[in-house]
Design an enzyme around this catalytic site. Structure first.
Site, PDB file in Angstrom:
ATOM      1  N   ASP A  92      96.970  -1.397 -53.663  1.00  0.00           N
ATOM      2  CA  ASP A  92      96.436  -0.920 -52.180  1.00  0.00           C
ATOM      3  C   ASP A  92      97.303   0.156 -51.447  1.00  0.00           C
ATOM      4  O   ASP A  92      98.471   0.246 -52.137  1.00  0.00           O
ATOM      5  CB  ASP A  92      96.316  -2.315 -51.296  1.00  0.00           C
ATOM      6  CG  ASP A  92      96.015  -1.955 -49.704  1.00  0.00           C
ATOM      7  OD1 ASP A  92      95.040  -1.276 -49.595  1.00  0.00           O
ATOM      8  OD2 ASP A  92      96.787  -2.328 -48.864  1.00  0.00           O
ATOM      9  N   SER A  93      96.847   0.703 -50.450  1.00  0.00           N
ATOM     10  CA  SER A  93      97.959   1.549 -49.886  1.00  0.00           C
ATOM     11  C   SER A  93      99.055   0.965 -49.441  1.00  0.00           C
ATOM     12  O   SER A  93     100.136   1.533 -49.104  1.00  0.00           O
ATOM     13  CB  SER A  93      97.215   2.264 -48.725  1.00  0.00           C
ATOM     14  OG  SER A  93      96.677   1.267 -47.848  1.00  0.00           O
ATOM     15  N   CYS A 124      87.718  -2.350 -44.370  1.00  0.00           N
ATOM     16  CA  CYS A 124      89.131  -2.015 -44.613  1.00  0.00           C
ATOM     17  C   CYS A 124      90.097  -3.363 -44.693  1.00  0.00           C
ATOM     18  O   CYS A 124      89.739  -4.528 -44.087  1.00  0.00           O
ATOM     19  CB  CYS A 124      89.392  -1.461 -42.908  1.00  0.00           C
ATOM     20  SG  CYS A 124      91.214  -1.151 -43.018  1.00  0.00           S
ATOM     21  N   HIS A 181      92.542  -4.497 -43.662  1.00  0.00           N
ATOM     22  CA  HIS A 181      93.361  -5.221 -42.268  1.00  0.00           C
ATOM     23  C   HIS A 181      92.218  -6.036 -41.556  1.00  0.00           C
ATOM     24  O   HIS A 181      92.628  -6.988 -40.740  1.00  0.00           O
ATOM     25  CB  HIS A 181      93.925  -3.932 -41.431  1.00  0.00           C
ATOM     26  CG  HIS A 181      95.197  -3.669 -42.057  1.00  0.00           C
ATOM     27  ND1 HIS A 181      95.010  -3.052 -43.422  1.00  0.00           N
ATOM     28  CD2 HIS A 181      96.382  -3.477 -41.752  1.00  0.00           C
ATOM     29  CE1 HIS A 181      96.265  -2.732 -43.582  1.00  0.00           C
ATOM     30  NE2 HIS A 181      97.115  -2.669 -42.467  1.00  0.00           N
ATOM     31  N   GLU A 212      99.119  -4.730 -37.910  1.00  0.00           N
ATOM     32  CA  GLU A 212     100.418  -4.710 -38.178  1.00  0.00           C
ATOM     33  C   GLU A 212     101.202  -5.058 -37.357  1.00  0.00           C
ATOM     34  O   GLU A 212     102.328  -5.682 -37.613  1.00  0.00           O
ATOM     35  CB  GLU A 212     100.565  -3.423 -38.956  1.00  0.00           C
ATOM     36  CG  GLU A 212      99.836  -3.197 -40.281  1.00  0.00           C
ATOM     37  CD  GLU A 212     100.300  -2.032 -41.269  1.00  0.00           C
ATOM     38  OE1 GLU A 212     101.340  -1.429 -41.041  1.00  0.00           O
ATOM     39  OE2 GLU A 212      99.733  -1.996 -42.588  1.00  0.00           O
ATOM     40  N   CYS A 232      92.178  -1.404 -51.827  1.00  0.00           N
ATOM     41  CA  CYS A 232      91.934  -0.562 -50.752  1.00  0.00           C
ATOM     42  C   CYS A 232      90.602   0.223 -50.472  1.00  0.00           C
ATOM     43  O   CYS A 232      89.993   0.789 -51.379  1.00  0.00           O
ATOM     44  CB  CYS A 232      93.073   0.587 -50.883  1.00  0.00           C
ATOM     45  SG  CYS A 232      93.143   1.786 -49.478  1.00  0.00           S
TER      46      CYS A 232
HETATM   47  N1  DGL Z   1      94.206  -0.376 -47.120  1.00  0.00           N
HETATM   48  C1  DGL Z   1      93.457   0.726 -46.195  1.00  0.00           C
HETATM   49  C2  DGL Z   1      91.987   0.498 -46.291  1.00  0.00           C
HETATM   50  O1  DGL Z   1      91.540  -0.525 -46.780  1.00  0.00           O
HETATM   51  C3  DGL Z   1      93.939   0.551 -44.741  1.00  0.00           C
HETATM   52  C4  DGL Z   1      95.382   0.948 -44.529  1.00  0.00           C
HETATM   53  C5  DGL Z   1      95.310   2.427 -44.728  1.00  0.00           C
HETATM   54  O2  DGL Z   1      95.121   3.438 -43.982  1.00  0.00           O
HETATM   55  O3  DGL Z   1      96.034   3.082 -45.631  1.00  0.00           O
HETATM   56  O4  DGL Z   1      91.356   1.638 -46.140  1.00  0.00           O
END
Ligand code: DGL
Length: 274
Positions: free
Chosen positions: A12-13, A188, A190, A156, A75
């Site tokens: 993931d990012s 997403c 989050h 976050e 991600c």
């Molecule tokens: N992990 C990213 C997503 O699911 C969200 C956080 C980011 O923008 O990197 O799109």
């Protein structure tokens, strides 16, 4: 190394992908996982497709060097812009979050009106629309997509049920309410943490958790192809930046204690295909 001893790789990012890994650990209790969070370069959601693709290839290359038997792109942004390329370049199965969630949304909707929320890059890519229409298989669907870039920093910050988050959510959700969606894809990593708030603001709407859907897809692939990973230390976490705020947040996303992550650099890693 034999497939039976190989872990599943997840990237993931940042640490948000632990919300998807949480479901994978639940549905595949006998599997071992290697997680990579690109915390040095998060967020991906407001970057260009080219940049995210470069990052995603480096993440995949890193996981392959850990001899994984499968890669799950937790991600949504990386799945939206880089999944096709990764699938062609990588020799192990690659599972993204978009297709499983799109299939679930097309399956559960009753009125054919589906909402999708995600980062700017995910929504801008149109990947969810394409996948939902494909899974609707000729049924009439109306898709309303809405980028919600402020949700990531709010989550976050831990503001999961804060008045500021509710105010912003009301604003973002209005077009979806106006469209009469009966199904909302949380596109997403989050957004699952905002489920109680979203459920309150969208009563009667089915929330589709993309990480949870991907966990089931990964699980069925592992079973059907009889790829097995071994028991033992279940989770190894690598991050590309070790800022102290990541640790407590990681445990909120994963819903479990997280062992001390190793900090790694992806700069020295060959990007796939180069
Ligand atoms: N992990 C990213 C997503 O699911 C969200 C956080 C980011 O923008 O990197 O799109």
């Amino acid at each position: 190394m034999n497939n039976e001893l190989q872990p599943i790789g997840v990237f993931d990012s940042g640490i948000g992908g632990l919300s998807a890994l949480r479901h994978m650990m639940d549905v595949m209790p006998d599997r071992r996982f290697v997680y990579l969070g690109d915390t040095a370069r998060v967020p991906y959601g407001n970057k260009s497709a080219d940049t995210v693709t470069t990052y995603a290839r480096q993440c995949a290359s890193f996981l392959l060097s850990h001899n994984v038997c499968m890669i799950v792109v937790a991600c949504n942004t990386a799945s939206a812009v880089a999944l096709d390329l990764l699938t062609h370049e990588v020799t192990v199965p690659v599972v993204g979050v978009i297709d499983p969630a799109a299939a679930q949304a097309a399956f559960v909707t009753k009125n054919g009106r589906i909402g999708v929320i995600g980062t700017r890059a995910t929504i801008g890519s149109g990947a969810y629309e394409v996948a939902i229409v494909r899974h609707a298989a000729g049924r009439n669907v109306q898709i309303t997509s809405q980028p919600c870039p402020l949700f990531v920093p709010l989550v976050e910050e831990g503001w999961l049920d804060h008045p500021a988050t509710e105010l912003i959510a009301r604003e973002y959700l209005r077009p979806l309410q106006d469209a009469g969606v009966d199904t909302l894809v949380l596109g997403c990593t989050h957004y699952p943490l905002l489920k109680p708030l979203l459920a309150r603001l969208m009563p009667g709407v089915t929330l589709v958790d993309s990480g949870e859907c991907a966990a089931h897809t990964a699980c069925s692939l592992m079973t059907s192809s009889s790829i097995q990973s071994d028991l033992g230390e279940r989770l190894t976490v690598y991050l590309t930046d070790g800022a102290p705020q990541f640790r407590p947040m990681a445990e909120v996303f994963l819903g479990r204690t997280v062992a001390t992550p190793s900090i790694v650099s992806l700069d020295t890693h060959t990007t796939l295909g180069t």
